[in-house]
Motif scaffolding. Structure first.
Motif, PDB file in Angstrom:
ATOM      1  N   UNK A 183     -31.376 -14.149   1.504  1.00  0.00           N
ATOM      2  CA  UNK A 183     -30.554 -13.914   2.679  1.00  0.00           C
ATOM      3  C   UNK A 183     -29.501 -14.981   2.927  1.00  0.00           C
ATOM      4  N   UNK A 184     -29.392 -15.404   4.186  1.00  0.00           N
ATOM      5  CA  UNK A 184     -28.364 -16.367   4.584  1.00  0.00           C
ATOM      6  C   UNK A 184     -28.559 -17.709   3.901  1.00  0.00           C
ATOM      7  N   UNK A 185     -29.808 -18.129   3.726  1.00  0.00           N
ATOM      8  CA  UNK A 185     -30.073 -19.408   3.075  1.00  0.00           C
ATOM      9  C   UNK A 185     -29.526 -19.416   1.654  1.00  0.00           C
ATOM     10  N   UNK A 186     -29.667 -18.314   0.947  1.00  0.00           N
ATOM     11  CA  UNK A 186     -29.125 -18.181  -0.403  1.00  0.00           C
ATOM     12  C   UNK A 186     -27.604 -18.267  -0.383  1.00  0.00           C
ATOM     13  N   UNK A 187     -26.984 -17.588   0.553  1.00  0.00           N
ATOM     14  CA  UNK A 187     -25.529 -17.559   0.630  1.00  0.00           C
ATOM     15  C   UNK A 187     -24.943 -18.898   1.050  1.00  0.00           C
ATOM     16  N   UNK A 188     -25.602 -19.576   1.971  1.00  0.00           N
ATOM     17  CA  UNK A 188     -25.145 -20.907   2.369  1.00  0.00           C
ATOM     18  C   UNK A 188     -25.237 -21.874   1.197  1.00  0.00           C
ATOM     19  N   UNK A 189     -26.343 -21.810   0.469  1.00  0.00           N
ATOM     20  CA  UNK A 189     -26.527 -22.698  -0.681  1.00  0.00           C
ATOM     21  C   UNK A 189     -25.423 -22.487  -1.704  1.00  0.00           C
ATOM     22  N   UNK A 190     -25.098 -21.232  -1.999  1.00  0.00           N
ATOM     23  CA  UNK A 190     -24.042 -20.961  -2.971  1.00  0.00           C
ATOM     24  C   UNK A 190     -22.686 -21.459  -2.469  1.00  0.00           C
ATOM     25  N   UNK A 191     -22.398 -21.268  -1.181  1.00  0.00           N
ATOM     26  CA  UNK A 191     -21.126 -21.742  -0.632  1.00  0.00           C
ATOM     27  C   UNK A 191     -21.000 -23.259  -0.814  1.00  0.00           C
ATOM     28  N   UNK A 192     -22.070 -23.985  -0.466  1.00  0.00           N
ATOM     29  CA  UNK A 192     -22.024 -25.435  -0.545  1.00  0.00           C
ATOM     30  C   UNK A 192     -21.930 -25.910  -1.999  1.00  0.00           C
ATOM     31  N   UNK A 193     -22.695 -25.262  -2.873  1.00  0.00           N
ATOM     32  CA  UNK A 193     -22.683 -25.683  -4.278  1.00  0.00           C
ATOM     33  C   UNK A 193     -21.403 -25.253  -4.983  1.00  0.00           C
ATOM     34  N   UNK A 194     -20.832 -24.136  -4.568  1.00  0.00           N
ATOM     35  CA  UNK A 194     -19.593 -23.704  -5.197  1.00  0.00           C
ATOM     36  C   UNK A 194     -18.454 -24.674  -4.883  1.00  0.00           C
ATOM     37  N   UNK A 195     -18.462 -25.263  -3.682  1.00  0.00           N
ATOM     38  CA  UNK A 195     -17.457 -26.281  -3.347  1.00  0.00           C
ATOM     39  C   UNK A 195     -17.569 -27.466  -4.294  1.00  0.00           C
ATOM     40  N   UNK A 196     -18.819 -27.884  -4.578  1.00  0.00           N
ATOM     41  CA  UNK A 196     -19.035 -28.994  -5.508  1.00  0.00           C
ATOM     42  C   UNK A 196     -18.605 -28.625  -6.924  1.00  0.00           C
ATOM     43  N   UNK A 197     -18.981 -27.418  -7.345  1.00  0.00           N
ATOM     44  CA  UNK A 197     -18.649 -26.949  -8.689  1.00  0.00           C
ATOM     45  C   UNK A 197     -17.132 -26.888  -8.880  1.00  0.00           C
ATOM     46  N   UNK A 198     -16.435 -26.379  -7.877  1.00  0.00           N
ATOM     47  CA  UNK A 198     -14.972 -26.255  -7.958  1.00  0.00           C
ATOM     48  C   UNK A 198     -14.314 -27.619  -8.082  1.00  0.00           C
ATOM     49  N   UNK A 199     -14.850 -28.593  -7.346  1.00  0.00           N
ATOM     50  CA  UNK A 199     -14.240 -29.923  -7.410  1.00  0.00           C
ATOM     51  C   UNK A 199     -14.543 -30.597  -8.749  1.00  0.00           C
ATOM     52  N   UNK A 200     -15.724 -30.352  -9.304  1.00  0.00           N
ATOM     53  CA  UNK A 200     -16.044 -30.900 -10.621  1.00  0.00           C
ATOM     54  C   UNK A 200     -15.108 -30.320 -11.679  1.00  0.00           C
ATOM     55  N   UNK A 201     -14.787 -29.037 -11.564  1.00  0.00           N
ATOM     56  CA  UNK A 201     -13.842 -28.407 -12.487  1.00  0.00           C
ATOM     57  C   UNK A 201     -12.456 -29.031 -12.329  1.00  0.00           C
TER      58      UNK A 201
END
Length: 519
Positions: free
Chosen positions: A86-104
């Motif tokens: 649910x929301x916990x999964x979606x929040x986790x992806x949002x936060x981690x995707x920000x990190x992933x994008x910056x690493x790229x």
């Protein structure tokens, strides 16, 4: 009535003792499809990067051993979302995707400017002249005053992030520097940084280097070693350790000013106060959203927990430095999701079984440990010491006052604000946070190679008993999983929960499984 505790079953069966898991987790149709879309999105971003710099990427795969580690990015994302719904999964992806994008983004900078990959390219050299290298422990907020330059945490991509993605990634560097003569009891993180230089695995780029005296003696020695390796003009930015004393701020500000002048002299650029204040206003907004996450986690219905909270804030403050609005956009989106789910949980009476905080330096090779504790034993990690970095607000009008705030931010950087900040910041702050978050458990990481925290174990034990706090010691060796394996870390919690709490796990398959080879 309190809603019945929801149990996860069979998550441990996803592991088979090999590098990759048996199969993807089934989360129900809706969450599984969302998870699969995120998996495809990650691969698309990696493919897009390869299309931007195809020749340099192929060269990097043969030149640098850390480059192939980034092919495991989808597995890294999966590892931090196991058991989430649910929301916990979606929040986790949002936060981690920000990190992933910056690493790229950082990887693009390296591929476009590295002389090892671009030869004598004039275009690459021009890009390199605009890059200021930073020690990975040194935040880059000072670069907010230089909008025409690029700040790059030089060890972050080869060492830090690679080690979090693959627990095997840092081992060759540790072995290399120990074969070179370094004692084996030195903290593995600065050992990895030095070892990366020994095997010539750093990119060749940059105009100058901002080194660090922090967070410990091992880091200081590595900074000296790397200064010789990069052979660039270097400024050792050294904020004071006893930062609670008002008298030290005058020295700290002088050091900041000298660093600004050093960058100006090396590059010909002048410090842009207007752009700096704009970025610091953005930093204040980011900090406000982080404190709002804390406020919700202080209630009976916490929302943004574990690595999603800690790693996101570390990236946001330490690496991105508020130079663009990519993290702020995510903060705004996550805040709306968080508040909506908070109201739902409050209405349904959904409360965690145990409330915990994490203290001391976490295991670099097991960044999803908090989620394992949540899935296996119902231990919700409300806040991590590593996200308790700089959380004061900057003055955005007065130059001198803002420089004091900047100095305080550097004094409270990652792996330093508590472990090197004196008794009040190490012990007193721990109990204050337990009271603030109403936590009955402290997961106390015992980094076996960290000499700073080792002498305080008796004091922690004594004061925890006085306060009725459950202190669970979890040993690790930061970057070297051979000293203390992931399984041994889990067993520290398993023993405590079975013998002291006398509880049964939410998911018995997570109590004992093999993942020594798993990314």
């Amino acid at each position: 009535m309190k809603k019945k505790e929801k149990k996860q079953k069979g998550l441990g069966n996803l592991y088979n003792g090999k590098i990759a898991m048996k199969h993807r987790e089934w989360r129900g149709f809706r969450d599984t499809m969302f998870d699969f879309r995120c998996w495809l999105k990650t691969w698309f971003a990696l493919i897009k990067l390869s299309m931007r710099y195809p020749v340099q990427l192929v060269k990097a795969l043969f030149k640098y051993r850390w480059m192939s580690t980034y092919l495991t990015t989808p597995a890294f994302m999966d590892r931090h979302t196991i058991g989430l719904r649910g929301t916990e999964l979606r929040i986790c992806y949002e936060q981690f995707w920000a990190m992933c994008s910056y690493a790229i983004k950082m990887t693009k900078i390296i591929l476009g400017a590295d002389a090892n990959l671009n030869g004598k390219s004039k275009r690459a050299k021009k890009k390199s002249e605009k890059i200021i290298l930073f020690d990975e422990m040194m935040p880059i907020q000072i670069m907010c005053g230089f909008p025409n330059l690029v700040g790059l945490s030089v060890q972050m991509i080869p060492v830090f992030i690679a080690g979090e993605m693959d627990q095997q990634a840092n081992l060759p560097y540790i072995d290399a520097i120990e074969n070179y003569g370094l004692p084996a009891d030195v903290c593995p993180l600065p050992a990895c940084e030095a070892g990366c230089a020994v095997v010539n695995d750093y990119p060749k780029l940059g105009k100058c280097l901002i080194s660090s005296s922090m967070p410990c003696d091992g880091s200081l020695m590595t900074s000296i070693f790397q200064e010789r390796y990069f052979n660039l003009p270097t400024y050792p930015l050294s904020p004071p350790v006893r930062f609670n004393e008002a008298e030290v701020q005058e020295y700290a500000v002088k050091d900041i000013k000298a660093c600004i002048k050093f960058i100006e002299d090396q590059t010909g650029e002048k410090f842009d106060w207007d752009n700096y204040f704009t970025c610091m206003k953005r930093y204040n907004e980011e900090t406000e959203y982080m404190l709002k996450k804390w406020d919700i986690n202080c209630t009976d219905y916490p929302q943004v927990c574990g690595p999603a909270l800690a790693l996101h804030r570390m990236f946001e403050f330490q690496i991105a430095g508020s130079r663009d609005d990519s993290f702020l956009k995510v903060d705004k989106k996550v805040y709306k999701m968080m508040m909506k789910q908070y109201e739902k949980d409050k209405a349904a009476g959904v409360k965690p079984r145990h409330r915990a905080i994490v203290w001391s330096c976490p295991a670099h090779y097991y960044s999803n440990f908090s989620y394992w504790a949540q899935n296996c034993w119902g231990i919700k990690v409300l806040v991590d010491m590593e996200c308790m970095l700089s959380h004061h607000f900057f003055n955005t009008e007065d130059k001198e006052a803002s420089l004091i705030d900047l100095a305080k931010a550097y004094e409270r950087m990652s792996m330093r604000s508590h472990t090197n900040g004196g008794y009040a910041n190490v012990l007193d702050e721990c109990w204050r946070m337990c009271k603030k978050f109403n936590a009955n458990i402290v997961i106390m990481y015992s980094h076996v190679s960290c000499k700073n925290m080792a002498g305080l174990q008796g004091l922690f034990e004594e004061q925890a008993r006085e306060r009725g706090i459950h202190l669970i010691w979890v040993e690790h060796d930061l970057c070297d999983r051979r000293t203390v394996t992931r399984k041994e870390m889990r067993n520290s919690v398993n023993r405590y929960m079975k013998t002291v709490f006398r509880e049964e796990p939410l998911d018995p398959t997570l109590v004992d499984y093999e993942d020594d080879l798993t990314w």
